[in-house]
Design an enzyme around this catalytic site. Structure first.
Site, mmCIF file in Angstrom:
data_model
loop_
_atom_site.group_PDB
_atom_site.id
_atom_site.type_symbol
_atom_site.label_atom_id
_atom_site.label_comp_id
_atom_site.label_asym_id
_atom_site.label_seq_id
_atom_site.Cartn_x
_atom_site.Cartn_y
_atom_site.Cartn_z
ATOM 1 C CE LYS A 22 -1.831 1.873 3.975
ATOM 2 N NZ LYS A 22 -1.684 3.323 4.125
ATOM 3 C CG ASN A 23 2.102 2.828 3.520
ATOM 4 O OD1 ASN A 23 0.961 3.115 3.164
ATOM 5 N ND2 ASN A 23 2.418 2.663 4.791
ATOM 6 N NE ARG A 92 -1.937 12.794 7.147
ATOM 7 C CZ ARG A 92 -0.726 13.035 6.652
ATOM 8 N NH1 ARG A 92 -0.085 12.082 6.063
ATOM 9 N NH2 ARG A 92 -0.181 14.228 6.738
ATOM 10 C CB CYS A 116 -5.970 10.137 10.914
ATOM 11 S SG CYS A 116 -4.298 9.620 11.298
ATOM 12 N NE ARG A 121 -0.135 10.888 9.825
ATOM 13 C CZ ARG A 121 -0.594 9.823 9.162
ATOM 14 N NH1 ARG A 121 -1.713 9.261 9.541
ATOM 15 N NH2 ARG A 121 0.058 9.347 8.124
ATOM 16 N N PRO A 122 0.605 16.983 10.664
ATOM 17 C CG PRO A 122 2.230 18.095 11.895
ATOM 18 C CD PRO A 122 1.310 16.906 11.932
ATOM 19 C CB ILE A 123 1.820 18.988 5.391
ATOM 20 C CG1 ILE A 123 0.915 20.207 5.293
ATOM 21 C CG2 ILE A 123 1.020 17.692 5.270
ATOM 22 C CD1 ILE A 123 0.296 20.387 3.911
ATOM 23 C CG ASP A 124 5.475 21.142 10.271
ATOM 24 O OD1 ASP A 124 4.967 20.020 10.075
ATOM 25 O OD2 ASP A 124 6.226 21.365 11.230
ATOM 26 C CG ASP A 308 2.752 1.966 9.578
ATOM 27 O OD1 ASP A 308 2.976 2.177 8.378
ATOM 28 O OD2 ASP A 308 2.404 2.866 10.368
ATOM 29 C CB ILE A 330 6.562 7.397 14.782
ATOM 30 C CG1 ILE A 330 7.853 6.570 14.764
ATOM 31 C CG2 ILE A 330 6.288 8.076 13.447
ATOM 32 C CD1 ILE A 330 9.093 7.335 14.354
ATOM 33 N NE ARG A 402 -7.160 4.393 5.080
ATOM 34 C CZ ARG A 402 -6.201 4.830 5.924
ATOM 35 N NH1 ARG A 402 -6.413 4.867 7.218
ATOM 36 N NH2 ARG A 402 -5.025 5.210 5.465
#
Ligand code: EPZ
Length: 427
Positions: A22-23, A92, A116, A121-124, A308, A330, A402
């Protein structure tokens, strides 16, 4: 809303083939936008997150089709530069279109992805890095919920990531592939899924060196060409099924396993007493005795123990003979299963200041009605149900779909008594 029912107490035996990753699939699907042509993507898992990314490809103007697990993408007419807000907030990982749309069109409009259940889960890190590549970023829409990025010339830059973020590393690579000059990423993520998207891009004509290391260099090229690419199998799905055998007991052979990328998971399960033999792309796992505890298991960026796999190992350690400690380093809230496991008889105390869980193993868990809070947490509750006495119902199990093509099909193939059921089956 669907649920999963499992009747515990069955030993697992047999062979199981592991699905595509998936990833790895998600960043590669985003990357298909960079080639104004076609991609043939083999061993692509048929899971909700992939279907969602394919839906976005179509919204951007691509045409797609399937033949079994082979996905065909034609992005010649991918002229749209804005990703629909609803598509981003629903999943996301669609933020990876930020880099590939910028790389293709030098412009992108995309919503801030939501957090989530496992964290904000920021994207800075993504934005700070891409800004250095001569990209203007404006926040637009109601309460700045959208980002509009654009540039007349995307220029290579020296990028230092304060944390080896997988998504930020991938987005910088996607932005840099067709840029002018050279981009150097320091403290890049080393996850196999970063290597995979680099392998796809290199096969399509990109110039990338250092994949899998903390230093990645991308030399911009004018264009990419058509490519046929085979995805690796999913290391987390393989790890999940290994954890299922550890908890339920038994002897199972996993086929098409990405052994090189499973080192830390294999090491952790060997510490619980499982006997694991790895050959080229097969893993044989035996679990026949009372499990041993792991004094400290800490999640870390690759090649450390993967976050995970943390929930799955927590389910396993609930049954170990002694005390184990898990430190989740994490994500800020990835102990969502604790109350559900307690309902099943697990003894877990939390020290939230340090994101630490102390598990005192019990001889037996009891079946219960529990809730899947997220993808890996839901799979982990299924693992606990396999080992528990009696029936467990995992409510709201759609999140499991998912990432797992068909977890009930797979586990039933090795002897588990599990099936999808409707919500009211919980009775
Ligand atoms: C990828 O998420 C995976 N998702 C996750 O798998 C995985 O848990 C994670 O990497 C870590 O290995 C996909 O590949 C689609 P990060 P990603 O950026 O890229 C913080 C699953 O179950 N951070 O490495 O989002 C972040 O909040 C999923 O398959 C910032 O603070 O992970 C987190 O605490 C779950 N700012 C940490 O870094 C940023 O700009 C690691 O995030 C970016 C990240």
């Amino acid at each position: 809303m669907s649920s999963i029912e499992v009747i515990g107490g069955k030993q697992l035996k047999g062979e199981l083939n592991i699905q595509g990753s998936k990833n790895a699939a998600l960043p590669v699907i985003a990357a298909t936008i960079l080639n104004k042509g076609t991609t043939v993507l083999k061993n692509c898992p048929k899971i909700l997150d992939v279907y969602h990314m394919v839906k976005i490809l179509k919204e951007l103007g691509c045409s797609t089709s399937w033949d079994g697990n082979t996905l065909y993408v034609d992005s010649r007419n991918a002229v749209v530069t804005a990703v629909p807000e609803e598509s981003v907030t629903k999943m996301r990982s669609s933020i990876l279109f930020l880099g590939s749309l910028l790389g293709r069109h030098k412009e992108v409009t995309i919503a801030y992805p939501g957090g989530c259940s496992i964290g904000k889960r920021p994207i800075d890190y993504h934005l700070k890095a891409i800004k250095k590549m001569n990209v203007t970023q404006e926040f637009i829409g109601d309460n700045d919920s959208m980002i509009h990025c654009y540039s007349d010339r995307i220029l290579g830059a020296e990028i230092f990531l304060e944390f080896p973020s997988v998504g930020a590393t991938q987005n910088v690579i996607l932005t840099a592939v067709l840029s002018e000059g050279t981009t150097r990423i320091f403290n890049a993520a080393r996850e196999p899924e970063v290597i995979e998207v680099c392998n796809y891009l290199i096969a399509a004509g990109a110039k990338i060196s250092g994949k899998g290391t903390a230093f990645i260099e991308i030399e911009g090229v004018k264009q990419l060409h058509d490519v046929e690419f085979q995805l690796s199998s999913d290391r987390i799905v393989a790890g999940t099924y290994m954890a299922a055998v550890a908890a339920a007991g038994g002897d199972v052979v996993l086929l098409n396993t990405p052994n090189l990328h499973l080192e830390s998971t294999v090491r952790a399960l060997r510490r619980t007493g499982c006997v694991i033999e790895t050959t080229e792309n097969r893993i044989v796992i035996h679990s026949r005795q009372r499990l041993l505890p792991i004094d400290v298991l800490k999640t870390q960026p690759y090649p450390g123990f993967p976050t995970d796999m943390q929930s799955q190992l927590m389910s396993v350690l609930c049954l170990a003979e002694g005390e184990s400690t898990i430190i989740e380093d994490i994500f800020e809230s990835r102990f969502q299963n604790v109350n559900d496991l307690r309902k099943m008889g697990a003894i877990i105390t939390l020290d939230n200041k340090q994101n630490k869980a102390i598990i005192t193993g019990v001889r037996e868990l009891q079946g219960a009605v529990v809730d899947a809070h997220d993808l890996r947490g839901g799979a982990a509750l299924l693992i606990a149900g396999l080992a528990a006495k009696g029936k467990t119902i995992i409510c709201d199990s759609t999140s499991i779909e998912r990432g797992y093509e068909d977890i009930c099909r797979d586990l039933s193939a090795i002897g588990a008594q599990t099936r999808y059921c409707s919500e009211n089956a919980a009775g």
